[in-house]
Scaffold this motif. Structure first.
Motif, PDB file in Angstrom:
ATOM      1  N   ARG A  19      22.194 -17.110 -41.643  1.00 54.76           N
ATOM      2  CA  ARG A  19      21.877 -15.794 -41.102  1.00 54.76           C
ATOM      3  C   ARG A  19      20.511 -15.316 -41.583  1.00 54.76           C
ATOM      4  O   ARG A  19      19.784 -14.631 -40.839  1.00 54.76           O
ATOM      5  CB  ARG A  19      22.969 -14.802 -41.514  1.00 54.76           C
ATOM      6  N   ALA A  20      20.140 -15.691 -42.792  1.00 54.29           N
ATOM      7  CA  ALA A  20      18.824 -15.300 -43.303  1.00 54.29           C
ATOM      8  C   ALA A  20      17.706 -15.972 -42.506  1.00 54.29           C
ATOM      9  O   ALA A  20      16.602 -15.413 -42.379  1.00 54.29           O
ATOM     10  CB  ALA A  20      18.713 -15.665 -44.783  1.00 54.29           C
ATOM     11  N   LEU A  21      17.981 -17.161 -41.972  1.00 52.63           N
ATOM     12  CA  LEU A  21      16.974 -17.889 -41.193  1.00 52.63           C
ATOM     13  C   LEU A  21      16.967 -17.496 -39.720  1.00 52.63           C
ATOM     14  O   LEU A  21      16.027 -17.851 -38.993  1.00 52.63           O
ATOM     15  CB  LEU A  21      17.225 -19.401 -41.307  1.00 52.63           C
ATOM     16  N   LEU A  22      18.000 -16.793 -39.277  1.00 51.62           N
ATOM     17  CA  LEU A  22      18.115 -16.471 -37.852  1.00 51.62           C
ATOM     18  C   LEU A  22      16.934 -15.648 -37.314  1.00 51.62           C
ATOM     19  O   LEU A  22      16.383 -16.004 -36.253  1.00 51.62           O
ATOM     20  CB  LEU A  22      19.444 -15.743 -37.599  1.00 51.62           C
ATOM     21  N   PRO A  23      16.496 -14.579 -37.978  1.00 53.30           N
ATOM     22  CA  PRO A  23      15.358 -13.816 -37.435  1.00 53.30           C
ATOM     23  C   PRO A  23      14.102 -14.673 -37.283  1.00 53.30           C
ATOM     24  O   PRO A  23      13.345 -14.511 -36.320  1.00 53.30           O
ATOM     25  CB  PRO A  23      15.156 -12.699 -38.470  1.00 53.30           C
ATOM     26  N   LEU A  24      13.889 -15.586 -38.225  1.00 52.79           N
ATOM     27  CA  LEU A  24      12.730 -16.471 -38.151  1.00 52.79           C
ATOM     28  C   LEU A  24      12.825 -17.393 -36.935  1.00 52.79           C
ATOM     29  O   LEU A  24      11.839 -17.591 -36.212  1.00 52.79           O
ATOM     30  CB  LEU A  24      12.630 -17.300 -39.434  1.00 52.79           C
ATOM     31  N   ALA A  25      14.014 -17.949 -36.699  1.00 49.94           N
ATOM     32  CA  ALA A  25      14.203 -18.836 -35.549  1.00 49.94           C
ATOM     33  C   ALA A  25      13.981 -18.075 -34.241  1.00 49.94           C
ATOM     34  O   ALA A  25      13.350 -18.595 -33.307  1.00 49.94           O
ATOM     35  CB  ALA A  25      15.602 -19.447 -35.582  1.00 49.94           C
ATOM     36  N   LEU A  26      14.466 -16.851 -34.165  1.00 53.01           N
ATOM     37  CA  LEU A  26      14.302 -16.058 -32.954  1.00 53.01           C
ATOM     38  C   LEU A  26      12.834 -15.678 -32.730  1.00 53.01           C
ATOM     39  O   LEU A  26      12.346 -15.686 -31.596  1.00 53.01           O
ATOM     40  CB  LEU A  26      15.161 -14.798 -33.035  1.00 53.01           C
ATOM     41  N   ARG A  27      12.139 -15.382 -33.807  1.00 53.24           N
ATOM     42  CA  ARG A  27      10.743 -14.979 -33.697  1.00 53.24           C
ATOM     43  C   ARG A  27       9.875 -16.099 -33.132  1.00 53.24           C
ATOM     44  O   ARG A  27       8.963 -15.862 -32.338  1.00 53.24           O
ATOM     45  CB  ARG A  27      10.218 -14.564 -35.063  1.00 53.24           C
ATOM     46  N   PHE A  28      10.172 -17.336 -33.531  1.00 60.80           N
ATOM     47  CA  PHE A  28       9.351 -18.468 -33.101  1.00 60.80           C
ATOM     48  C   PHE A  28       9.932 -19.185 -31.878  1.00 60.80           C
ATOM     49  O   PHE A  28       9.442 -20.250 -31.497  1.00 60.80           O
ATOM     50  CB  PHE A  28       9.171 -19.448 -34.253  1.00 60.80           C
ATOM     51  N   GLY A  29      10.963 -18.630 -31.276  1.00 64.80           N
ATOM     52  CA  GLY A  29      11.513 -19.206 -30.053  1.00 64.80           C
ATOM     53  C   GLY A  29      12.174 -20.550 -30.251  1.00 64.80           C
ATOM     54  O   GLY A  29      12.176 -21.395 -29.336  1.00 64.80           O
ATOM     55  N   ILE A  30      12.749 -20.779 -31.414  1.00 68.79           N
ATOM     56  CA  ILE A  30      13.427 -22.051 -31.691  1.00 68.79           C
ATOM     57  C   ILE A  30      14.798 -22.021 -31.031  1.00 68.79           C
ATOM     58  O   ILE A  30      15.583 -21.094 -31.244  1.00 68.79           O
ATOM     59  CB  ILE A  30      13.563 -22.279 -33.207  1.00 68.79           C
ATOM     60  N   THR A  31      15.095 -23.016 -30.217  1.00 68.18           N
ATOM     61  CA  THR A  31      16.360 -23.046 -29.484  1.00 68.18           C
ATOM     62  C   THR A  31      17.479 -23.617 -30.349  1.00 68.18           C
ATOM     63  O   THR A  31      17.232 -24.274 -31.367  1.00 68.18           O
ATOM     64  CB  THR A  31      16.232 -23.888 -28.214  1.00 68.18           C
TER      65      THR A  31
END
Length: 279
Positions: free
Chosen positions: A28-40
């Motif tokens: 969950r801590a990594l989720l905002p980062l993944a969403l910001r960079f468009g990682i699917t």
């Protein structure tokens, strides 16, 4: 695009403890980062596969404690990625049957690589035989465990499972789903009762309260527990102990918890008759 609430897709009562306190918080801590960079979600699944491959290579050097510890850390990274891909899929509303299939195949693929790496490093016919039998046991155990967990969650929502989810993965996906639903016929009487109940959500919640105990115990079939067992067996210098652990104790555990779960269902479908009142 929204970030779902903590562990919103799973009931915390039946979740593995390490998921609750380590794996899912890290994902969950990594989720905002993944969403910001468009990682699917699929990209995350493949990244997890890469971490799993690296972990298998480390575990193959089980005579070196440093390599074994590195294998554990890489495996934790893989488990975090395994949790993150689902979170990304739900947050971006891109969850699909194919994504679930890919996630499952990556999980089985990582364990298969670990088994092969360990068998190659040991190099005996006994090791290969144990690896093959344990691999088959793993596929069956994991598929049935995932099927039971999915069944629990949909029933909790009052869903009898009458509508099958759409398929996008073709024949391979069908075979994977058929294995995970291998005991559907035994569970069907409760689903029929749920479908016919006047208040399916209330009935589903009553079921969940009784089914929590066997499902919580069944959580020992999770990938997290297998990673811990591999680590401990390799650290002890006897990786074959993990295969025996999977073949015997985990198989017995699954059989007992499946039986317990079916007994919970039967008690709700056919509740004990009320005692006659003396007059």
């Amino acid at each position: 695009m929204t970030i779902p609430p903590p562990d919103g897709s799973r009931d915390r009562r039946i979740e593995d403890t390490t998921n609750l306190w380590v794996i899912h918080p890290a994902s969950r801590a990594l989720l905002p980062l993944a969403l910001r960079f468009g990682i699917t979600a699929n990209m995350v699944s493949f990244a997890g596969l890469g971490l799993g491959i690296a972990a298998a290579l480390c575990f193959s050097r089980w005579t070196d404690p440093r390599a074994v510890v590195a294998g554990l850390l890489l495996s934790i990274g893989w488990l975090i990625a395994d949790g993150l891909d689902g979170m990304v899929a739900r947050a971006t509303k891109t969850a699909s049957a194919f994504g679930r299939l890919l996630d499952g195949l990556c999980d089985h693929g990582v364990f298969s690589l670990i088994y092969v790496a360990l068998a190659l490093s040991i190099g005996t016919l006994e090791a290969w035989a144990l690896a093959i039998v344990a691999g088959i046991a793993h596929v069956v155990q994991s598929s049935l465990f995932e099927g039971e967990r999915a069944r629990f969650h949909r029933r909790l929502r009052g869903d009898s499972g009458a509508a099958r989810p759409a398929r996008t993965g073709g024949m391979l996906e069908k075979r994977y789903d058929d294995l995970s639903r291998g005991i559907d016929r035994l569970a069907a009487p409760f689903d029929q009762a749920l479908a016919q109940n006047g208040d399916p959500q209330r009935f589903g919640q009553e079921y969940a309260m009784r089914a929590v105990a066997p499902m919580k115990l069944m959580a020992f079939e999770s990938a997290n527990m297998r990673v811990a067992a591999i680590f401990l067996a390799c650290l002890a210098g006897k990786p074959e102990l993990f295969w025996w652990f999977e073949i015997v104790p985990l198989t017995l555990l699954l059989a007992c918890t499946l039986f317990w779960h079916r007994r919970v269902e039967a008690a709700l479908v056919r509740p004990p008759s009320a005692s006659p009142v003396n007059t």
